[in-house]
Design a protein around this motif. Structure first.
Motif, PDB file in Angstrom:
ATOM      1  N   VAL A 127       0.975  25.210  -3.771  1.00  0.00           N
ATOM      2  CA  VAL A 127       1.188  26.452  -4.021  1.00  0.00           C
ATOM      3  C   VAL A 127       0.739  27.240  -2.874  1.00  0.00           C
ATOM      4  CG1 VAL A 127       0.460  28.336  -5.573  1.00  0.00           C
ATOM      5  CG2 VAL A 127       0.517  26.026  -6.400  1.00  0.00           C
TER       6      VAL A 127
ATOM      7  N   ARG B 274       2.652  31.621 -11.476  1.00  0.00           N
ATOM      8  CA  ARG B 274       3.150  31.512 -12.825  1.00  0.00           C
ATOM      9  C   ARG B 274       3.874  30.362 -12.795  1.00  0.00           C
ATOM     10  NH1 ARG B 274       3.479  37.221 -12.303  1.00  0.00           N
ATOM     11  NH2 ARG B 274       5.393  37.044 -11.820  1.00  0.00           N
ATOM     12  N   HIS B 275       4.896  29.846 -11.705  1.00  0.00           N
ATOM     13  CA  HIS B 275       5.780  28.686 -11.921  1.00  0.00           C
ATOM     14  C   HIS B 275       4.837  27.621 -11.683  1.00  0.00           C
ATOM     15  CE1 HIS B 275       8.791  26.190  -9.149  1.00  0.00           C
ATOM     16  NE2 HIS B 275       8.672  25.767 -10.392  1.00  0.00           N
ATOM     17  N   ALA B 276       3.435  27.583 -10.802  1.00  0.00           N
ATOM     18  CA  ALA B 276       2.722  26.531 -10.702  1.00  0.00           C
ATOM     19  C   ALA B 276       2.219  26.078 -12.219  1.00  0.00           C
ATOM     20  CB  ALA B 276       1.624  26.955  -9.886  1.00  0.00           C
ATOM     21  N   ARG B 277       1.641  27.224 -12.983  1.00  0.00           N
ATOM     22  CA  ARG B 277       0.937  26.961 -14.164  1.00  0.00           C
ATOM     23  C   ARG B 277       1.980  26.360 -15.269  1.00  0.00           C
ATOM     24  NH1 ARG B 277      -3.931  27.371 -12.754  1.00  0.00           N
ATOM     25  NH2 ARG B 277      -4.641  29.498 -12.158  1.00  0.00           N
ATOM     26  N   GLY B 278       3.366  26.613 -15.095  1.00  0.00           N
ATOM     27  CA  GLY B 278       4.249  26.053 -15.860  1.00  0.00           C
ATOM     28  C   GLY B 278       4.593  24.478 -15.730  1.00  0.00           C
ATOM     29  N   LEU B 279       4.275  24.023 -14.248  1.00  0.00           N
ATOM     30  CA  LEU B 279       4.438  22.692 -13.756  1.00  0.00           C
ATOM     31  C   LEU B 279       3.233  21.871 -14.403  1.00  0.00           C
ATOM     32  CD1 LEU B 279       5.901  23.238 -10.389  1.00  0.00           C
ATOM     33  CD2 LEU B 279       7.319  22.526 -12.429  1.00  0.00           C
TER      34      LEU B 279
ATOM     35  N   HIS C 262       8.938  28.594  -3.655  1.00  0.00           N
ATOM     36  CA  HIS C 262       9.256  28.002  -4.953  1.00  0.00           C
ATOM     37  C   HIS C 262       9.839  26.495  -4.731  1.00  0.00           C
ATOM     38  CE1 HIS C 262       9.015  30.885  -8.158  1.00  0.00           C
ATOM     39  NE2 HIS C 262       9.706  31.896  -7.378  1.00  0.00           N
ATOM     40  N   ARG C 263      10.753  26.031  -3.748  1.00  0.00           N
ATOM     41  CA  ARG C 263      11.031  24.836  -3.307  1.00  0.00           C
ATOM     42  C   ARG C 263      10.107  24.143  -3.100  1.00  0.00           C
ATOM     43  NH1 ARG C 263      16.930  24.590  -2.692  1.00  0.00           N
ATOM     44  NH2 ARG C 263      16.574  22.590  -2.036  1.00  0.00           N
TER      45      ARG C 263
ATOM     46  N   SER D 298       7.856  23.065  -6.146  1.00  0.00           N
ATOM     47  CA  SER D 298       8.914  22.298  -6.966  1.00  0.00           C
ATOM     48  C   SER D 298       8.789  20.601  -6.272  1.00  0.00           C
ATOM     49  CB  SER D 298      10.259  22.785  -7.233  1.00  0.00           C
ATOM     50  OG  SER D 298      10.143  23.908  -7.934  1.00  0.00           O
TER      51      SER D 298
ATOM     52  N   GLU E 256       4.443  35.247  -9.101  1.00  0.00           N
ATOM     53  CA  GLU E 256       5.243  34.539  -9.644  1.00  0.00           C
ATOM     54  C   GLU E 256       5.337  33.064  -9.095  1.00  0.00           C
ATOM     55  OE1 GLU E 256       9.536  34.665  -8.105  1.00  0.00           O
ATOM     56  OE2 GLU E 256       8.912  36.429  -7.161  1.00  0.00           O
ATOM     57  N   ILE E 257       4.847  32.634  -8.027  1.00  0.00           N
ATOM     58  CA  ILE E 257       4.601  31.284  -7.493  1.00  0.00           C
ATOM     59  C   ILE E 257       3.667  30.828  -8.282  1.00  0.00           C
ATOM     60  CG2 ILE E 257       4.133  29.823  -5.737  1.00  0.00           C
ATOM     61  CD1 ILE E 257       6.821  31.212  -5.423  1.00  0.00           C
TER      62      ILE E 257
END
Length: 486
Positions: free
Chosen positions: A439, A31-36, A430-431, A434, A28-29
């Motif tokens: 990552v 996936r979060h990075a790909r979104g950013l 996550h923090r 962001s 999930e981290i």
């Protein structure tokens, strides 16, 4: 006529084993990075950083590590055999690379690198691997015992298929573990039997802890078939002592367990008072031969000073299995026809690199030593940075390519994580992402002892990236602690 409008397949109707396992290094981290990353592309300047720094995987060349010239020259020539015989090739390639490529091409089916090979790998390349193992260990290795593979991962999965018959079959695995093992055991229907490494003693293995886990699992009705050992350690970075390895060999011999030795980081040892010793070498040094102990060792082209992850090359050496079992392993390997040829060539080169007297030797050694010394320098810088942070401690870096720092987070941070329904290390990761674009992998993805929070951070191959990342990390952590200190 009516039609069934229900989807043919849903997340609820797929193989339940796939839903059970997790693989946080790409979870999930990431996936979060790909979104950013998409946000940076679509809206430049909208985030407090301009790029994502991926420290979630050991992926050296993607992060700046330069490939070894000799390896790339040989690969290029093997993919373009006519070049070997052209006059201008002598100006472009070293004589050593030309000679090696010619020898390899002549051993390939049809003298082409695009052909199928034996499911076990090209015989001459297996001979090179076996000779390399013999030179490394001081004990003989046979090409008949070598299976060339698409990286270590495919070999590990193959062995789990061979060993696991039902949920009553258990595999001893270290915690923290590399999640490939827990995932593979789940997918193949077995039961993972965890044994804890001891963080307070440098992630050491205590043999009495392994014995306790074995006895408890047998008492519950499991048949434990093998013991996984990762040396040097992933994610923990420790290098086993010879005494510890001898204890494991004696234990597995006594209990009739197969040793599954993950040795993919054997060229990543950076501590002066320890060195890599294969489990096969330790067993042979104790006097145990092929008939007294079963060992499967795994190696890969992905890490080390070579870092050729995308080539997907590797091998497994199988010792102590009967001819009938080897036939079944060959049959199973045949389902994928053969391992890719580029990976086969590379693992043969890694196990049989240029030697003293070869024309490419000096260049090869200079490139190897530059990469290794730079990694030590970068690891020390990152290790120092983590240990300078409030509430963070990190064990000494001995080997592999990762640091696994322990986070002592404030109660308010733990409470905030609970409110979001995630573990504290996931909350922190996550923090961190962001705020900085860095990552890392939450340590819970490696199943450490409950109640402790870690992150795994890859040591970047680029010194400039390390220098850029450390201030970001320090500024974020200080702000994070101020926010949740209370």
């Amino acid at each position: 006529m009516s039609y069934n409008k229900t989807p043919s397949i849903t997340a609820e109707t797929i193989n339940s084993k796939v839903r059970i396992f997790t693989y946080e290094p790409c979870g999930e981290i990431v996936r979060h990075a790909r979104g950013l990353e998409q946000e940076i592309y679509e809206n430049p300047g909208s985030l407090p950083f301009q790029e994502i720094i991926y420290c979630n995987l050991g992926n050296p060349q993607a992060l700046g590590q330069r490939p070894i010239t000799f390896f790339r020259e040989v690969l290029c020539l093997c993919d373009n055999p006519p070049l070997i015989y052209r006059d201008e090739a002598r100006a472009l390639f070293s004589p050593c690379a030309l000679k090696r490529a010619k020898k390899i091409v002549e051993s390939l089916p049809g003298r082409q690198s695009g052909s199928y090979t034996s499911s076990q790998g090209v015989r001459s390349l297996r001979e090179a691997v076996a000779n390399g193992i013999s030179a490394r260990d001081g004990f003989p290795s046979r090409p008949e015992d070598i299976f060339l593979t698409d990286g270590a991962s495919s070999a590990i999965n193959l062995m789990m298929q061979i060993l696991i018959r039902s949920p009553e079959d258990g595999i001893l695995c270290p915690l923290p573990d590399y999640p490939l093992y827990s995932a593979s055991i789940i997918l193949h229907g077995g039961t993972m039997v965890p044994y804890n490494l001891t963080e307070d003693s440098g992630w050491g293995l205590e043999i009495f802890e392994v014995k306790r886990c074995l006895e408890d699992s047998r008492a519950s009705g499991l048949t434990v078939r093998a013991m996984v050992v990762i040396n040097p350690g992933n994610p923990t970075g420790q290098v086993m002592s010879i005494t510890n390895q001898e204890e494991i060999v004696e234990f597995c011999r006594k209990e009739g367990l197969v040793i599954l030795a993950d040795e993919v980081y054997q060229d990543n040892v950076y501590t002066e008072n320890k060195k890599f010793n294969s489990f096969k070498k330790v067993a042979r040094s104790l006097g145990y031969d092929h008939n007294e102990l079963s060992i499967v060792s795994f190696h890969s082209v992905s890490m080390g000073y070579y870092g050729e992850c995308g080539r997907r090359g590797g091998y497994m050496e199988i010792c102590g299995f009967g001819a009938d079992v080897m036939d079944e392993i060959y049959k199973l390997a045949s389902l994928s026809i053969c391992p890719n040829i580029a990976g086969q060539i590379l693992i043969s080169l890694i196990m049989d690199p240029p030697k003293i007297g070869d024309g490419s030797f000096e260049t090869f050694m200079a490139e190897k030593e530059e990469t290794c010394s730079s990694l030590i320098k970068r690891a020390k810088a990152l290790h120092k940075a983590f240990n300078s942070l409030e509430g963070v401690s990190c064990n000494k870096f001995e080997g592999a390519m990762y640091l696994f720092p322990l986070l002592h987070l404030p109660p308010l941070a733990i409470s905030a994580a609970e409110q979001e329904g995630v573990s504290p290390d996931v909350f922190y990761a996550h923090r961190l992402l962001s705020a900085t674009g860095v990552v890392v992998v939450p340590g819970s993805g490696f199943h450490p002892i409950s109640g402790r929070s870690h992150i795994r951070c890859t040591i970047l191959p680029d010194e400039e990236k390390i220098a850029e990342m450390v201030p970001r990390l320090q500024a974020f952590h200080e702000a994070f602690m101020d926010e949740f200190r209370g």
